[in-house]
Design an enzyme around this catalytic site. Structure first.
Site, short mmCIF file in Angstrom:
data_model
loop_
_atom_site.label_atom_id
_atom_site.label_comp_id
_atom_site.label_asym_id
_atom_site.label_seq_id
_atom_site.Cartn_x
_atom_site.Cartn_y
_atom_site.Cartn_z
CD GLU A 265 -3.38 -1.24 0.64
OE1 GLU A 265 -2.94 -1.04 1.51
OE2 GLU A 265 -2.90 -2.12 -0.29
CD GLU B 94 0.65 1.77 -0.84
OE1 GLU B 94 1.74 1.77 -0.35
OE2 GLU B 94 -0.32 1.82 0.03
C1 BGP Z 1 0.45 -0.56 2.10
C2 BGP Z 1 0.48 -1.57 1.14
C3 BGP Z 1 0.04 -3.15 1.93
C4 BGP Z 1 0.04 -2.97 3.40
C5 BGP Z 1 -0.35 -1.74 3.95
C6 BGP Z 1 0.03 -1.85 5.51
O1 BGP Z 1 1.39 0.56 1.76
O2 BGP Z 1 0.10 -1.49 -0.19
O3 BGP Z 1 0.50 -4.02 1.28
O4 BGP Z 1 1.08 -3.53 3.77
O5 BGP Z 1 0.40 -0.81 3.35
O6 BGP Z 1 1.44 -1.37 5.65
P1 BGP Z 1 2.11 -2.31 6.67
O7 BGP Z 1 2.01 -3.48 6.52
O8 BGP Z 1 3.80 -1.73 6.59
O9 BGP Z 1 1.70 -1.87 8.05
#
Ligand code: BGP
Length: 470
Positions: free
Chosen positions: A370, A165
């Site tokens: 993800e 990201e």
């Molecule tokens: C993405 C990241 C992850 C993870 C996910 C969920 O942006 O790559 O590391 O954290 O989001 O987001 P959050 O943890 O803010 O709910």
């Protein structure tokens, strides 16, 4: 398109799940690891910190055994640069190298394909103190780190992800924590960092192809299609503005070796153009990913800018992420999609739509690295965790993915977030994502015992049937 028959998931589809080092491992200062920016940054008060996280560093064998029981064919995790090279560059830490060798061996023992992210938000603090990504020397440091990884693990790892990201780090830098004093880099500096990350990524993709010709490598970006709020042409232009600036510009550079023309014009117009050295163009053009890794959570709905400060607003339920930009776009509501308890848009059809767009732009296979739903799951007295919302979320997204496969999209696999509960990037431990519950809360570490959730058994069945139930 409505088909007479949906295609099946491919035979060797990588049914997987994901984590990242700093969100799952803990052991933040053990066995020679140095601090990363995540360890040194300020995070919102009252939430779990990352010092213990889910203690995967000590529980990885037990966790991977559970992943194998769930039937995973792939485990996407990240390597902490700070365990391998505590000074960011230079001397290799044997304990760090051995740790990930053991993690990879444990995956291989069960026939689980390790999918390795090289860098997931956790730049070594010592490099940050020397200017971090603003300093061109960090490009060399990343290449040097990558060389160590390819040399140590190249024979065991087939799938590599360069940077997780990059678009989030550049567009929403505060999401991963705030430097002491709360001062974030200027936008001009952020685009300079972005350029250096692009160069580092290109050099590492090229190096991978030289050192590990059998391996595949790609960037992992957060990609999402945008809808115009109405059929007003100005809304469509604004949706396209933000889709380009948020998504395509970050994927065009690694794939085509060029910035998106609209993004370049935007940067020039706003005085944000990075310093680009003449040889940089050859570096960018000299590397190409084998696939696109894509994190997908939500779509966005966009309205025309009003051209004033009212274009900017906080993301629903999340005061830390600001959306909208004067003269570019304004965030709008979409009455046709759902929302999680944390205000994140839930849009399975938008997943299919985004997959189609990525396929049509890049003509590369896609690996989902993800996708998931954060929720405050509850551990029952009998050790069960009922998460029907997560099952429903996955059912709908996987069905949409099957439709995308039927549309002709080349899908490598699906590694949702997360394999096991992790600390959220900026919303603590109560916002759980895993198939496996870890018994701790924000502050109380309890016994960190693992409990498969209902979604664990649902995913197990889905994998066993290769998604025929979807
Ligand atoms: C993405 C990241 C992850 C993870 C996910 C969920 O942006 O790559 O590391 O954290 O989001 O987001 P959050 O943890 O803010 O709910």
């Amino acid at each position: 398109m409505i088909y007479q028959k949906l295609l099946d998931f491919p035979e060797h589809f990588l049914w997987g799940a994901s984590t990242s080092a700093y969100q799952v491992e803990g052991a933040w200062d053990e066995d020679g690891k140095s601090p990363s920016i995540i360890d040194m940054y300020e995070h919102p008060a009252g939430y779990a910190d990352f010092t213990v996280a889910s203690d995967h560093y000590h529980h990885f064998a037990e966790d991977i055994a559970l992943f194998a029981k769930m039937g995973l064919k792939a485990y996407r995790f990240s390597i902490a640069w700070t365990r391998i090279l505590p000074q960011g560059t230079g001397e290799v830490n044997p304990a760090g190298v051995e740790h990930y060798r053991a993690v990879i061996a444990e995956c291989r023992k069960y026939g689980i394909e390790p999918v390795v992210t090289m860098y997931h938000f956790d730049l070594p603090w010592c490099l940050e103190q020397q200017g971090g990504w603003l300093n061109r020397a960090t490009i060399d440091a990343f290449e040097n780190y990558a060389r160590v990884l390819f040399t140590e693990y190249g024979s065991e790892v087939k799938y590599w992800l360069t940077i997780n990201e990059q678009n989030t780090m550049i567009l929403h830098p505060g999401a991963i924590g705030l430097p002491k004093g709360g001062q974030l880099p200027s936008r001009k500096d952020l685009y300079q960092m972005n350029h250096h990350m692009m160069l580092a990524q290109a050099r590492v993709m090229k190096l991978c192809h030289v050192l590990c010709p059998q391996a595949k490598i790609g960037p992992a970006l957060n990609l999402t299609a945008m809808y115009p709020e109405t059929c007003r042409p100005e809304d469509a232009i604004a949706a396209h503005n933000w889709e380009v600036l948020r998504c395509w510009n970050f994927a065009d550079v690694p794939v085509f070796g060029q910035y998106h023309p609209l993004a370049m014009r935007y940067l020039e117009d706003r005085g944000l153009t990075p310093e680009i050295q003449p040889e940089d163009w050859d570096t960018l053009a000299g590397a190409k990913p084998d696939f696109i890794a894509m994190n997908y959570y939500s779509t966005a709905t966009i309205a025309a800018s009003r051209g004033d400060a009212s274009d900017v607003s906080a993301r629903a339920g999340d005061q830390q992420i600001m959306l909208g930009e004067e003269g570019v776009y304004r965030a709008a509501e979409n009455p046709y999609v759902g929302k999680t308890q944390y205000g994140w848009v839930v849009d399975p059809t938008g997943f299919r739509y985004t997959l189609r767009k990525v396929c049509e732009r890049y003509h590369l296979p896609i690996l989902i690295t993800e996708n998931g739903i954060g929720a405050p799951d509850k551990l029952e007295a009998d050790g069960s965790v009922h998460d029907p919302y997560r099952i429903e979320f996955y059912e709908k997204h996987l069905h949409a993915m099957r439709e995308a496969i039927t549309d002709g999209v080349d899908m490598l696999g699906y590694c949702p977030w997360a394999a096991v509960d992790v600390v959220s990037t900026h919303q603590g431990y109560a916002k759980r994502y895993g198939f496996i519950y870890v018994d701790r809360d924000e502050q109380d570490l309890r016994d960190l015992r693992r409990y498969p959730k209902d979604s664990f058994y649902w995913y197990q069945k889905t994998i066993a049937e290769n998604g025929k139930n979807l």
